[in-house]
Design an enzyme around this catalytic site. Structure first.
Site, PDB file in Angstrom:
ATOM      1  N   ASP A 128       0.820  -1.199   0.082  1.00 51.28           N
ATOM      2  CA  ASP A 128      -0.112  -0.036  -0.114  1.00 51.28           C
ATOM      3  C   ASP A 128       0.792   1.313  -0.059  1.00 51.28           C
ATOM      4  OD1 ASP A 128      -2.511  -1.089  -0.030  1.00 51.28           O
ATOM      5  OD2 ASP A 128      -2.363  -1.436   2.069  1.00 51.28           O
ATOM      6  N   GLU A 138       4.602 -15.018   2.330  1.00 50.01           N
ATOM      7  CA  GLU A 138       3.631 -16.166   2.409  1.00 50.01           C
ATOM      8  C   GLU A 138       4.160 -17.394   1.600  1.00 50.01           C
ATOM      9  OE1 GLU A 138       1.067 -13.700   1.107  1.00 50.01           O
ATOM     10  OE2 GLU A 138       0.688 -12.584   2.729  1.00 50.01           O
ATOM     11  N   TYR A 171      -1.102   4.108   4.507  1.00 50.07           N
ATOM     12  CA  TYR A 171      -1.022   3.127   5.420  1.00 50.07           C
ATOM     13  C   TYR A 171      -0.659   3.246   6.552  1.00 50.07           C
ATOM     14  CZ  TYR A 171      -0.799  -1.698   7.167  1.00 50.07           C
ATOM     15  OH  TYR A 171      -1.240  -2.793   8.076  1.00 50.07           O
TER      16      TYR A 171
END
Length: 193
Positions: A128, A138, A171
């Site tokens: 962001d 991940e 953010y």
């Protein structure tokens, strides 16, 4: 329109975009900047939980996450992290990234690693505007063999896209920013939604 290599270098030179440590010129390619694997990881513990009710009461979700997620694992220099087939693990980039309020970033895995079954981000590849910190990866091994991942190896590439103007709610200025200034392999904070 995404930034080309010349523009990435210019944004780094004027410190509008900050990547620390700054990548050498040979890691800035066409429209991307290579990023490396850090030494912090987090995995799922062996557990007996049948499921996690993600829409349940926040305190129950939090307790369930605490039961199934490991503490952060910090690898000593020279050691490898082994990701076995069918396993999910969190890791972090070596580099810390700071984006201005008018730039969005994108993380992509490397094709050479994907061809071995390694997914570098399961779904979350947007960075962001206003982000500051390391990027959590991940990992998922969809291949047939365990993969030895070593801190410092090339793991992905970032690209950057200017916005039509500065974000009104970048953010790091949001009070509800769950991963503000993250520096490690932070577990899911879905219970903070």
């Amino acid at each position: 329109m995404r930034l080309c290599d010349r523009d990435i270098e210019a944004w780094l030179d004027c410190e509008k975009l900050v990547i620390s440590p700054r990548p050498p010129i040979e890691r800035i390619n066409g429209a991307t900047v290579d990023v490396r694997l850090g030494n912090q990881f987090r995995v799922f513990r062996g557990h007996t939980a049948a499921f996690i009710d993600l829409s349940g009461p926040k305190d129950e979700v939090s307790a369930a996450l605490d039961r199934v997620m490991s503490d952060e694992i910090v690898l000593p220099e020279g050691e490898a992290f082994f990701l076995h087939p069918g396993e999910l693990a969190l890791a972090v980039t070596l580099e810390s990234v700071t984006l201005p309020n008018d730039l969005v970033g994108w993380l992509d895995g490397r094709s050479s690693l994907a061809r071995l079954g390694l997914m570098v981000h399961v779904t979350a590849h947007r960075i962001d505007p206003g982000w500051q910190g390391r990027i959590v990866l991940e990992f998922y091994n969809s291949g047939k063999l365990p993969l030895a991942l070593r801190p410092g190896m090339l793991i992905g590439a970032l690209s950057f896209e200017p916005l039509s103007g500065p974000a009104a709610r970048p953010y790091n200025s949001r009070q509800d920013a769950k991963y503000r200034d993250q520096q490690g392999a932070v577990a899911s904070r879905i219970d903070k939604d």
